[in-house]
Each structure stands twice: as C-alpha cells, then as structure tokens.
Design an enzyme around this catalytic site. Structure first.
Site, PDB file in Angstrom:
ATOM      1  N   CYS A  14      -3.261   1.559   6.402  1.00  0.00           N
ATOM      2  CA  CYS A  14      -3.676   0.830   7.600  1.00  0.00           C
ATOM      3  C   CYS A  14      -4.251   1.779   8.652  1.00  0.00           C
ATOM      4  O   CYS A  14      -4.978   1.349   9.539  1.00  0.00           O
ATOM      5  CB  CYS A  14      -2.500   0.060   8.171  1.00  0.00           C
ATOM      6  SG  CYS A  14      -1.063   1.110   8.417  1.00  0.00           S
ATOM      7  N   ASN A  43       0.810  -1.232   0.000  1.00  0.00           N
ATOM      8  CA  ASN A  43       0.000   0.000   0.000  1.00  0.00           C
ATOM      9  C   ASN A  43       0.837   1.274   0.000  1.00  0.00           C
ATOM     10  O   ASN A  43       0.507   2.242  -0.673  1.00  0.00           O
ATOM     11  CB  ASN A  43      -0.990  -0.020   1.166  1.00  0.00           C
ATOM     12  CG  ASN A  43      -0.316  -0.041   2.507  1.00  0.00           C
ATOM     13  OD1 ASN A  43       0.753  -0.631   2.662  1.00  0.00           O
ATOM     14  ND2 ASN A  43      -0.903   0.610   3.478  1.00  0.00           N
ATOM     15  N   GLU A  77       7.644   0.195  16.455  1.00  0.00           N
ATOM     16  CA  GLU A  77       8.772   0.721  15.691  1.00  0.00           C
ATOM     17  C   GLU A  77       8.719   2.236  15.808  1.00  0.00           C
ATOM     18  O   GLU A  77       7.929   2.781  16.560  1.00  0.00           O
ATOM     19  CB  GLU A  77       8.711   0.201  14.250  1.00  0.00           C
ATOM     20  CG  GLU A  77       8.867  -1.318  14.215  1.00  0.00           C
ATOM     21  CD  GLU A  77       9.054  -1.920  12.832  1.00  0.00           C
ATOM     22  OE1 GLU A  77       9.060  -1.199  11.834  1.00  0.00           O
ATOM     23  OE2 GLU A  77       9.179  -3.158  12.765  1.00  0.00           O
ATOM     24  N   ALA A 112      -3.580 -12.037   9.212  1.00  0.00           N
ATOM     25  CA  ALA A 112      -3.463 -13.493   9.040  1.00  0.00           C
ATOM     26  C   ALA A 112      -2.009 -13.864   8.719  1.00  0.00           C
ATOM     27  O   ALA A 112      -1.476 -14.840   9.263  1.00  0.00           O
ATOM     28  CB  ALA A 112      -4.386 -13.968   7.920  1.00  0.00           C
ATOM     29  N   GLU A 132       3.507  -5.308  12.384  1.00  0.00           N
ATOM     30  CA  GLU A 132       2.575  -4.174  12.208  1.00  0.00           C
ATOM     31  C   GLU A 132       1.482  -4.668  11.273  1.00  0.00           C
ATOM     32  O   GLU A 132       1.723  -4.890  10.088  1.00  0.00           O
ATOM     33  CB  GLU A 132       3.310  -2.973  11.617  1.00  0.00           C
ATOM     34  CG  GLU A 132       4.431  -2.505  12.523  1.00  0.00           C
ATOM     35  CD  GLU A 132       4.957  -1.115  12.195  1.00  0.00           C
ATOM     36  OE1 GLU A 132       4.745  -0.633  11.081  1.00  0.00           O
ATOM     37  OE2 GLU A 132       5.594  -0.519  13.079  1.00  0.00           O
TER      38      GLU A 132
HETATM   39  P1  NDP Z   1       0.065  -9.393   3.238  1.00  0.00           P
HETATM   40  O1  NDP Z   1       0.067  -9.854   4.640  1.00  0.00           O
HETATM   41  O2  NDP Z   1      -0.634 -10.209   2.216  1.00  0.00           O
HETATM   42  O3  NDP Z   1       1.542  -9.219   2.695  1.00  0.00           O
HETATM   43  C1  NDP Z   1       2.516  -8.420   3.325  1.00  0.00           C
HETATM   44  C2  NDP Z   1       3.887  -8.904   2.914  1.00  0.00           C
HETATM   45  O4  NDP Z   1       4.102 -10.210   3.431  1.00  0.00           O
HETATM   46  C3  NDP Z   1       4.073  -9.019   1.410  1.00  0.00           C
HETATM   47  O5  NDP Z   1       5.403  -8.710   1.065  1.00  0.00           O
HETATM   48  C4  NDP Z   1       3.777 -10.478   1.171  1.00  0.00           C
HETATM   49  O6  NDP Z   1       4.311 -10.938  -0.022  1.00  0.00           O
HETATM   50  C5  NDP Z   1       4.438 -11.091   2.381  1.00  0.00           C
HETATM   51  N1  NDP Z   1       3.988 -12.428   2.738  1.00  0.00           N
HETATM   52  C6  NDP Z   1       2.808 -13.038   2.466  1.00  0.00           C
HETATM   53  N2  NDP Z   1       2.817 -14.308   2.951  1.00  0.00           N
HETATM   54  C7  NDP Z   1       4.016 -14.498   3.561  1.00  0.00           C
HETATM   55  C8  NDP Z   1       4.634 -15.593   4.242  1.00  0.00           C
HETATM   56  N3  NDP Z   1       4.041 -16.774   4.397  1.00  0.00           N
HETATM   57  N4  NDP Z   1       5.874 -15.424   4.727  1.00  0.00           N
HETATM   58  C9  NDP Z   1       6.505 -14.240   4.594  1.00  0.00           C
HETATM   59  N5  NDP Z   1       5.999 -13.186   3.928  1.00  0.00           N
HETATM   60  C10 NDP Z   1       4.765 -13.303   3.438  1.00  0.00           C
HETATM   61  O7  NDP Z   1      -0.481  -7.907   3.273  1.00  0.00           O
HETATM   62  P2  NDP Z   1      -0.781  -6.959   2.048  1.00  0.00           P
HETATM   63  O8  NDP Z   1       0.443  -6.820   1.198  1.00  0.00           O
HETATM   64  O9  NDP Z   1      -2.054  -7.388   1.422  1.00  0.00           O
HETATM   65  O10 NDP Z   1      -0.961  -5.558   2.795  1.00  0.00           O
HETATM   66  C11 NDP Z   1      -2.146  -5.127   3.309  1.00  0.00           C
HETATM   67  C12 NDP Z   1      -2.196  -5.357   4.803  1.00  0.00           C
HETATM   68  O11 NDP Z   1      -1.124  -4.690   5.436  1.00  0.00           O
HETATM   69  C13 NDP Z   1      -3.446  -4.795   5.424  1.00  0.00           C
HETATM   70  O12 NDP Z   1      -3.970  -5.714   6.337  1.00  0.00           O
HETATM   71  C14 NDP Z   1      -2.950  -3.572   6.159  1.00  0.00           C
HETATM   72  O13 NDP Z   1      -3.752  -3.187   7.241  1.00  0.00           O
HETATM   73  C15 NDP Z   1      -1.609  -3.998   6.586  1.00  0.00           C
HETATM   74  N6  NDP Z   1      -0.781  -2.840   6.883  1.00  0.00           N
HETATM   75  C16 NDP Z   1      -0.431  -2.575   8.186  1.00  0.00           C
HETATM   76  C17 NDP Z   1       0.293  -1.453   8.509  1.00  0.00           C
HETATM   77  C18 NDP Z   1       0.718  -1.170   9.919  1.00  0.00           C
HETATM   78  O14 NDP Z   1       1.636  -0.359  10.094  1.00  0.00           O
HETATM   79  N7  NDP Z   1       0.131  -1.779  10.931  1.00  0.00           N
HETATM   80  C19 NDP Z   1       0.684  -0.493   7.475  1.00  0.00           C
HETATM   81  C20 NDP Z   1       0.280  -0.868   6.155  1.00  0.00           C
HETATM   82  C21 NDP Z   1      -0.425  -1.999   5.887  1.00  0.00           C
HETATM   83  P3  NDP Z   1       3.476 -10.868  -1.406  1.00  0.00           P
HETATM   84  O15 NDP Z   1       2.688  -9.600  -1.421  1.00  0.00           O
HETATM   85  O16 NDP Z   1       4.542 -10.855  -2.399  1.00  0.00           O
HETATM   86  O17 NDP Z   1       2.621 -12.082  -1.412  1.00  0.00           O
END
Ligand code: NDP
Length: 479
Positions: free
Chosen positions: A282, A150, A460, A229, A248
């Site tokens: 987020c 995002n 962080e 998740a 996060e």
């Molecule tokens: P995901 O959890 O799908 O992915 C986040 C990252 O984790 C991506 O690089 C993804 O790779 C990677 N990933 C996925 N599965 C695994 C695994 N099994 N092992 C290691 N890495 C993995 O989130 P989104 O990219 O869809 O982002 C949206 C989410 O992020 C929303 O829930 C949002 O709220 C949250 N978010 C939280 C923030 C905070 O500061 N609390 C800030 C911004 C967003 P790939 O995409 O390549 O599959």
C-alpha cells in the site's frame, strides 16, 4: 494441506463442512483447502474469546509481555518454514519473506510485548477544586482484526499483537487468498502458552466470514486493513452499532524527485519503492514525478534498471519479482495497462505476462513503467496495486504539490531533495499520513501509521495502537 479454524486453542473443521480452494500463485495450482466459515463458526470464535476475556484482561503486564515475546522468538526460530509458506501462498520471493515479512511479524509481537510495559495513562490534579482525575485505559473486550493478502503475516500480526497486549481477546480473519501463515501462527501461540480462546482465527470469504465479524453486535472494535471500498462498507455496517474503527486503506502515493537529490540513492530506492513485493504494498510510490531538468536522464536510467529486474519463481535466489497474488488480480493489473495505452500513455518497459518454464500457469508480469501525459488520467488516479508505475515531469514545487495532492488517497508520500526549507514546506503541505524524505519504507514501530482522505481513518503503531485497543475512562476523586 487443509487449514482449520483456530478456536479456543484447538483446530476445527468449519461447522457446515464447506471448503475453499487455496492456490499457489507461482504455478496456478490448488495446493490445499481452507474453511469457508459461516456465522456459526464466527459465533463459536466469539464465545471462546468472550470466555477467555475476564482472565486475560487481568493477566499481569509482565505475563502478557512474556507470552508475546515468546511468540516472537518462536517465529524467529521458524523463519525458514514461515517464509516458504508465505511465499507459496502469496507468490512473493522467499528471500523477501525471509528478510521482511516474517522478521517484521516477529518484531510486531516483540515490540508490543515491550510497549505494553511502558504504556502509561495520565492523571490531572484539579488545582483549587480539591480533586484528582486519573485515566484508566481498559481493554475493550472482544475485538475483530481483518487483514489483506499483500503482506499476510506482517499485517495480521500488526493488529493482533497490540490488541492482545492491551488485554483484549481477538476474533481474526486473514485474507482467504493467503491464509497459511496465520494457520501456522495458531500452532506457535499454543506453544508459547497463549491461553486458550485469547486469539481465535476463522478463515473464509470477506463477504461472509468477514461480514459476520463486522456485523457481530458484541465485537466492539474492528481493526481493518484492505481496500477503500471494503473499508467504506465496514464503516457503514459498524456505524449504527457505534463500533470503534481503525481503517488502513488504499493508496496512490506520489514519489517526488527534485534535481538536487542524491541521485544514485534515489534511483536505487525508487526501483524498490516501485516494485518491491511485485508493487503490491500500500506504501509503494506508484506515481513518480521528476523535476524537468533531470527527467530524460532519470527516464533512461530508471527504465534500464527496471529492465534488469528478474521475474522468476519465488524460490529462486536471484528472483526480484515473483508472482502476483492471484489470477483475478493479474487480470485487473493487465486491464490497467490497457487503460494506460487507451489514454495515450507510453509503455516504456514491461507490460507483458511472463512465462516461466515449468511454471507456465503462474501469475507473472513484467515490471511496467508508463509515461503519462496528464496526472489526471485513470492510471494516475486509481490504485493498481501491482508492478506498474507512472512517470511524468514537473516544472516547479507548486505544480508538483498540486498534482501530488490531487487524488482521493492520502497514505504516504516520498520526497527526494537536499533543500531543507523545501523539505519543510512540502512535508507540511503533502496530504498524507506518512512522508518519507530521502528514503522509503523506513519504519520505526513507535510512529503513528495510517492515512488521510480515502486512505483511512485512525492511526495504529506504537502507543496509538494501544490507545485504539483500549477505552479511556476518567475517574475524578474529590478529596
Ligand atoms: P480487500 O478490501 O478486498 O480485503 C481485505 C480483507 O477484508 C480481506 O481479509 C477480505 O477477505 C476482507 N473483507 C472483504 N470484504 C469484507 C466484508 N464485507 N466484511 C469484512 N471483511 C471483508 O483488500 P485486499 O485483500 O484486496 O488488499 C488490498 C488492499 O489493501 C489495497 O487496496 C491496499 O492498498 C490495501 N492495503 C492497505 C494498507 C494500509 O496500511 N493502508 C496496507 C496493505 C494493503 P477476503 O480476502 O477473504 O475476501
């Protein structure tokens, strides 16, 4: 354009030569390919990081700081190029990337480049025991940084900058959906003189490339931003190896509006806190609760302002809402709009896909406001992460506090009121890592950042990030 893994300061094809398509959300077309990296690529990145660690961890703070600040300056010098790349990859307006994402990525490097020169540890004289204790804050070694799509470069650098400043070497993976600015960052790190192997970037799917990072027994800490998740999965994998974790995660943040607020300021900010970055932040205030006495007025004024937002191609200057990040994400958000209707929610505006001439296959959606009957309905409980907000009235402080806290998440909350005592009462009781009062997204990088409940573990930001990326060791000397 093909992106390559950045390992030991060089750009490499993935060992298996497997590639993934990279889509431009503004027109739905494939515009490049990225490595579908495997365990072997991650291992190479790890070996490179491990070899660089002894020297980088002993590099003086002055030198580390100089390099990080140089990266920051180069990002600023390349603002337009990075902003266009971010927009093409993510669908966000170029103007937003230029104003927020890239300047903030530059600030991350500048901030932590400076912060490390001010990061001190404690000493404790044990009076009466003729001993002195002091704390060493030592880098962990090789750490993993995994970020979402995002705010691609903004969140990627939010992790990498403190990790490097603290003397660690990094294996990082951006989201496979938005890899482009991370790739450009590799070039800039070389230009800034970051020694080879200190930062390594591998591209690929979360379930394989990301999984190889979190499973790696010698990558001792993981800083992750993404969905709840995925965070839970990472925690399970990391626990038996006792890795340090900073998670996060998702949010479903309340935006609580009392009648005594500064109305115009609240209204303008609420449009932003609802729909900035197509609602894909987020911290967006996706549940709006409005005090009963101003509810009808707010509803009319808010909906009028939202209807005036322009959905358009990200490169057009007057575009307020660009494209959503991907086709599957667009489908997910649309499903939630249908769920809202099924739950007897009223769509006050929006709810439909938008077709932009010449970009008919782009992922555009109208900003959507849904009036809900109950705070317990699914669209009020589950993270949608798109241009969709719910609104409903409340009658008193206790009621709204209860509704605000009755979700599994606890990332941020926004409060609009001019009553100081209420501000104090409410901010003490809101279950959130961050509470904004009469503002939204006002960030000071020294402050702790993170969530409670299903929004994450750890903090962080500022010295919290430097503490996360170091191990504290107490030394006790008897004299
Ligand atoms: P995901 O959890 O799908 O992915 C986040 C990252 O984790 C991506 O690089 C993804 O790779 C990677 N990933 C996925 N599965 C695994 C695994 N099994 N092992 C290691 N890495 C993995 O989130 P989104 O990219 O869809 O982002 C949206 C989410 O992020 C929303 O829930 C949002 O709220 C949250 N978010 C939280 C923030 C905070 O500061 N609390 C800030 C911004 C967003 P790939 O995409 O390549 O599959």
């Amino acid at each position: 354009m093909n992106i390559k893994n950045y390992i030991n300061g060089n750009f490499h094809n993935p060992i298996q030569d497997n590639w993934l398509d990279n889509y431009n959300p503004s027109n739905g077309k494939i515009y490049g390919q990225i490595p579908d990296s495997t365990k072997e690529d991650v291992e190479n990145a790890y070996i490179s990081a491990k070899s660089a660690f002894p020297s980088w961890s002993q590099t003086t703070l002055d030198e580390r700081s100089r390099i990080l600040i140089k990266i920051s300056e180069l990002l600023e010098a390349n603002l337009q190029r990075f902003a266009e790349a971010e927009s093409k990859d993510n669908g966000k307006p170029v103007s937003l990337a230029k104003q927020i994402d890239i300047p903030r990525a530059a600030s991350n490097f500048r901030f932590f480049g400076n912060a490390i020169t001010q990061f001190a540890s404690e000493s404790h004289e044990s009076i009466g025991q003729q001993a002195i204790n002091y704390t060493l804050r030592q880098p962990i070694g090789v750490v993993g940084c995994i970020s979402p799509w995002n705010l691609p470069l903004y969140l990627f650098t939010w992790k990498i900058a403190p990790a490097l400043a603290a003397g660690n070497c990094v294996v990082a993976k951006p989201s496979e959906v938005t890899p482009m600015t991370a790739y450009l960052l590799g070039e800039i790190c070389n230009e800034a003189g970051l020694p080879k192997g200190v930062l390594n970037i591998v591209y690929g799917l979360g379930g394989s490339t990301g999984q190889a990072i979190i499973e790696h027994p010698d990558i001792k800490a993981i800083s992750f931003t993404g969905g709840t998740a995925t965070g839970a999965h990472i925690a399970k994998v990391a626990a038996p190896m006792f890795k340090k974790l900073s998670l996060e995660l998702g949010g479903k943040n309340p935006n609580i509006i009392f009648a005594d607020c500064d109305y115009d300021d609240m209204l303008a900010t609420t449009v932003r806190s609802s729909f900035a970055n197509q609602g894909q932040i987020c911290l967006c205030g996706s549940r709006i609760f409005v005090e009963h006495s101003i509810y009808e007025k707010f509803k009319t004024d808010f909906v009028n302002k939202v209807k005036a937002l322009k959905v358009g191609h990200p490169s057009e200057k007057d575009t307020n809402i660009g494209a959503l990040v991907s086709k599957p994400h667009l489908e997910k958000v649309k499903e939630y709009i249908q769920i809202a209707k099924d739950e007897n929610g009223t769509v006050l505006c929006g709810g439909n896909e938008v077709t932009i001439t010449d970009y008919e296959n782009g992922y555009y959606l109208e900003p959507t406001v849904i009036e809900v009957q109950s705070d317990e309905c699914r669209v009020n409980q589950e993270e949608i992460f798109g241009p969709v907000v719910t609104i409903m009235p409340f009658t008193n402080e206790d009621q709204v506090l209860q509704m605000a806290n009755k979700v599994k998440y606890g990332l941020s909350a926004t409060l609009w009121t001019n009553d100081l005592k209420r501000t104090m009462r409410m901010s003490n009781q809101l279950q959130a890592g961050i509470v904004w009062v009469n503002t939204w997204m006002l960030r000071d990088l020294r402050t702790p950042f993170g969530g409670v409940k299903a929004s994450g573990v750890g903090r962080e930001g500022g010295f919290e990030a430097l503490r996360f990326f170091t191990e504290a060791k107490n030394v006790c000397i008897k004299y």
